[in-house]
Design an enzyme around this catalytic site. Sequence first.
Site, PDB file in Angstrom:
ATOM      1  N   ARG A   1       9.463  13.490 -22.726  1.00  8.66           N
ATOM      2  CA  ARG A   1       9.960  14.365 -21.703  1.00  8.66           C
ATOM      3  C   ARG A   1      10.806  13.864 -20.761  1.00  8.66           C
ATOM      4  NH1 ARG A   1       6.754  19.399 -22.378  1.00  8.66           N
ATOM      5  NH2 ARG A   1       6.921  19.707 -19.924  1.00  8.66           N
TER       6      ARG A   1
ATOM      7  N   ARG B   1      17.678   7.809 -16.221  1.00  8.26           N
ATOM      8  CA  ARG B   1      19.592   7.224 -16.215  1.00  8.26           C
ATOM      9  C   ARG B   1      20.322   6.216 -15.500  1.00  8.26           C
ATOM     10  NH1 ARG B   1      17.944  12.421 -14.307  1.00  8.26           N
ATOM     11  NH2 ARG B   1      18.048  14.533 -16.116  1.00  8.26           N
TER      12      ARG B   1
ATOM     13  N   ARG C   1      -6.832  19.369 -21.620  1.00  5.97           N
ATOM     14  CA  ARG C   1      -6.841  19.699 -20.059  1.00  5.97           C
ATOM     15  C   ARG C   1      -6.627  21.186 -18.979  1.00  5.97           C
ATOM     16  NH1 ARG C   1      -9.779  14.922 -19.014  1.00  5.97           N
ATOM     17  NH2 ARG C   1      -7.831  14.598 -17.164  1.00  5.97           N
TER      18      ARG C   1
ATOM     19  N   ARG D   1       0.092  15.498  -8.227  1.00  2.00           N
ATOM     20  CA  ARG D   1       1.128  15.763  -7.816  1.00  2.00           C
ATOM     21  C   ARG D   1       0.422  16.570  -6.068  1.00  2.00           C
ATOM     22  NH1 ARG D   1       3.904  18.487 -13.147  1.00  2.00           N
ATOM     23  NH2 ARG D   1       2.480  19.869 -13.119  1.00  2.00           N
TER      24      ARG D   1
ATOM     25  N   GLU E   1      -3.065  19.153  -6.838  1.00  2.00           N
ATOM     26  CA  GLU E   1      -3.440  19.428  -8.382  1.00  2.00           C
ATOM     27  C   GLU E   1      -4.219  18.457  -9.479  1.00  2.00           C
ATOM     28  OE1 GLU E   1       0.002  20.566 -10.708  1.00  2.00           O
ATOM     29  OE2 GLU E   1      -0.151  19.895 -12.752  1.00  2.00           O
TER      30      GLU E   1
ATOM     31  N   TYR F   1       2.381  20.673 -27.105  1.00  2.00           N
ATOM     32  CA  TYR F   1       2.357  20.491 -25.551  1.00  2.00           C
ATOM     33  C   TYR F   1       4.260  21.352 -26.007  1.00  2.00           C
ATOM     34  CZ  TYR F   1       3.812  18.412 -21.413  1.00  2.00           C
ATOM     35  OH  TYR F   1       3.766  17.455 -20.359  1.00  2.00           O
TER      36      TYR F   1
ATOM     37  N   ASP G   1       7.164  23.567 -23.779  1.00  2.00           N
ATOM     38  CA  ASP G   1       7.877  24.327 -22.992  1.00  2.00           C
ATOM     39  C   ASP G   1       7.749  25.676 -23.026  1.00  2.00           C
ATOM     40  OD1 ASP G   1       7.962  22.067 -21.587  1.00  2.00           O
ATOM     41  OD2 ASP G   1       9.504  21.150 -21.926  1.00  2.00           O
TER      42      ASP G   1
HETATM   43  N1  UDP Z   1       4.015  10.583 -16.092  1.00  2.00           N
HETATM   44  C1  UDP Z   1       4.112   9.919 -15.513  1.00  2.00           C
HETATM   45  N2  UDP Z   1       4.991   9.788 -13.609  1.00  2.00           N
HETATM   46  C2  UDP Z   1       5.297  10.781 -13.854  1.00  2.00           C
HETATM   47  C3  UDP Z   1       5.862  11.922 -14.310  1.00  2.00           C
HETATM   48  C4  UDP Z   1       5.360  11.956 -15.679  1.00  2.00           C
HETATM   49  O1  UDP Z   1       3.759   8.956 -15.251  1.00  2.00           O
HETATM   50  O2  UDP Z   1       5.719  10.679 -12.223  1.00  2.00           O
HETATM   51  C5  UDP Z   1       3.924  11.117 -17.651  1.00  2.00           C
HETATM   52  C6  UDP Z   1       2.876  12.098 -17.719  1.00  2.00           C
HETATM   53  O3  UDP Z   1       1.733  11.205 -18.764  1.00  2.00           O
HETATM   54  C7  UDP Z   1       3.474  13.082 -17.917  1.00  2.00           C
HETATM   55  C8  UDP Z   1       4.101  13.382 -18.549  1.00  2.00           C
HETATM   56  O4  UDP Z   1       4.499  12.302 -17.751  1.00  2.00           O
HETATM   57  O5  UDP Z   1       1.833  13.952 -18.675  1.00  2.00           O
HETATM   58  C9  UDP Z   1       5.030  14.671 -18.239  1.00  2.00           C
HETATM   59  O6  UDP Z   1       5.375  14.687 -17.682  1.00  2.00           O
HETATM   60  P1  UDP Z   1       6.151  16.255 -17.030  1.00  2.00           P
HETATM   61  O7  UDP Z   1       6.871  15.872 -15.742  1.00  2.00           O
HETATM   62  O8  UDP Z   1       6.989  16.707 -18.124  1.00  2.00           O
HETATM   63  O9  UDP Z   1       4.528  17.049 -16.641  1.00  2.00           O
HETATM   64  P2  UDP Z   1       3.644  18.618 -16.833  1.00  2.00           P
HETATM   65  O10 UDP Z   1       5.049  19.047 -15.889  1.00  2.00           O
HETATM   66  O11 UDP Z   1       4.491  19.413 -18.136  1.00  2.00           O
HETATM   67  O12 UDP Z   1       2.973  18.243 -16.723  1.00  2.00           O
END
Ligand code: UDP
Length: 383
Positions: free
Chosen positions: A172, A176, A248, A278, A299, A347, A349
């Site tokens: 996901r 870069r 979850r 976050r 969160e 999972y 989007d």
């Molecule tokens: N992830 C991580 N560190 C970060 C951001 C994401 O380890 O700073 C990993 C984590 O396992 C997360 C996954 O990447 O569940 C997908 O991140 P995304 O931001 O797509 O999650 P969402 O917004 O769907 O919760």
Amino acid sequence: MPLSIAVVGAGFSGAVVAREFAEAGNHVEVFESRDHVGGNCHTKRHETGVMVHVYGPHIFHTQHEEVWRYVQRFGTFKPYRHRVRAIVGEQAYQMPMNLGLINAFFGTTMDSQEAERFVAARAESSIEHPTSFEEQALKLVGRELYEAFFAGYTRKQWGVDPKELPASILARLPLRFTADDSYFNHPYQGIPEHGYTPIVEAILDHPNVSVHLATRCSRARLGTFDHAFWSGPIDAYFEFEHGRLAYRTLDFEPEVVAGDFQGCPVVNYCDAAVPFTRITEHKHFAPWESHNSSVIYREFSRLCGERDTPYYPVRLVQEKAQLLEYVELARAESGVTFLGRLGTYRYLDMDVTIHEALKTAHVVGAALAAGTPPPSFVVDPLG
Ligand code: UDP
């Protein structure tokens, strides 16, 4: 002759199939157990005036032009680029991993090509076919970046060791070697001007659709329709006869602060020692609005209990057998088609959900018109 169609769930999946069948001249009844439409995309104006993403951050991004065109029919999407920061120790970094993050983390001033070679030298190239999240991350970026940015966050988010999680979760996130700090790569990105709920309401706003909020529909009643769509949890449809699949859920700790709190919509806290994953500052999802105060959500992620709202299907490797049992039950069921994040335990989007719902409506509609039994799944949940 018009058909009677039942749809369980009024998120994007349910709303889109309802609309497609209504436009084809059928009578559609939508049953939603909550008191609002939009599922976990639901948005609501807070008393401060800030539009809040009630179930956490939702950013619309897609590579499917037809999905982008489809959603524009139901409201205005404002241009929006998602930007995230990640905190490790006392330092804030750009996220996803880009040239800025790499140089800041290693204290270097590398250009793109140097950074690419530098990361390649750290990546664990001996891992040929990564099967877990951890292997995928080690192969991509090596141990230092993995431990700092992924290991702690992922343990908090999923409640298990990243060795047990599928590699697909990491896919996901972009990696870069440029300064681009946009969170998503997709060509079409935006956020609805008035939030997601009015978009879903507009999709459902058709004379052939009746929406029943705060209403559950029993399996027996679903059987009285010509066909039913189920976008609730697949295990709930079968009354958990093979046990509960793991999801979850999230808890949010809201706070109202004066002015601006963090200057961007989402800051990830990657250290395992910080209990939340976050902080979301909602007003930054609507940069075209201006507000004197701000609403923030800390969160926290935990295992979903019986009374909680499911958010993320866990899909651990060892859960495959249990999922298979439900998939087999579903395949043997006639008169119902399962779809969406909860109905197929994937999972997904928002854009993929809409794409699949359009396809599902098309395939099921064609089968019903031909007098053949529609499939229980249009998209294989094990695929
Ligand atoms: N992830 C991580 N560190 C970060 C951001 C994401 O380890 O700073 C990993 C984590 O396992 C997360 C996954 O990447 O569940 C997908 O991140 P995304 O931001 O797509 O999650 P969402 O917004 O769907 O919760």
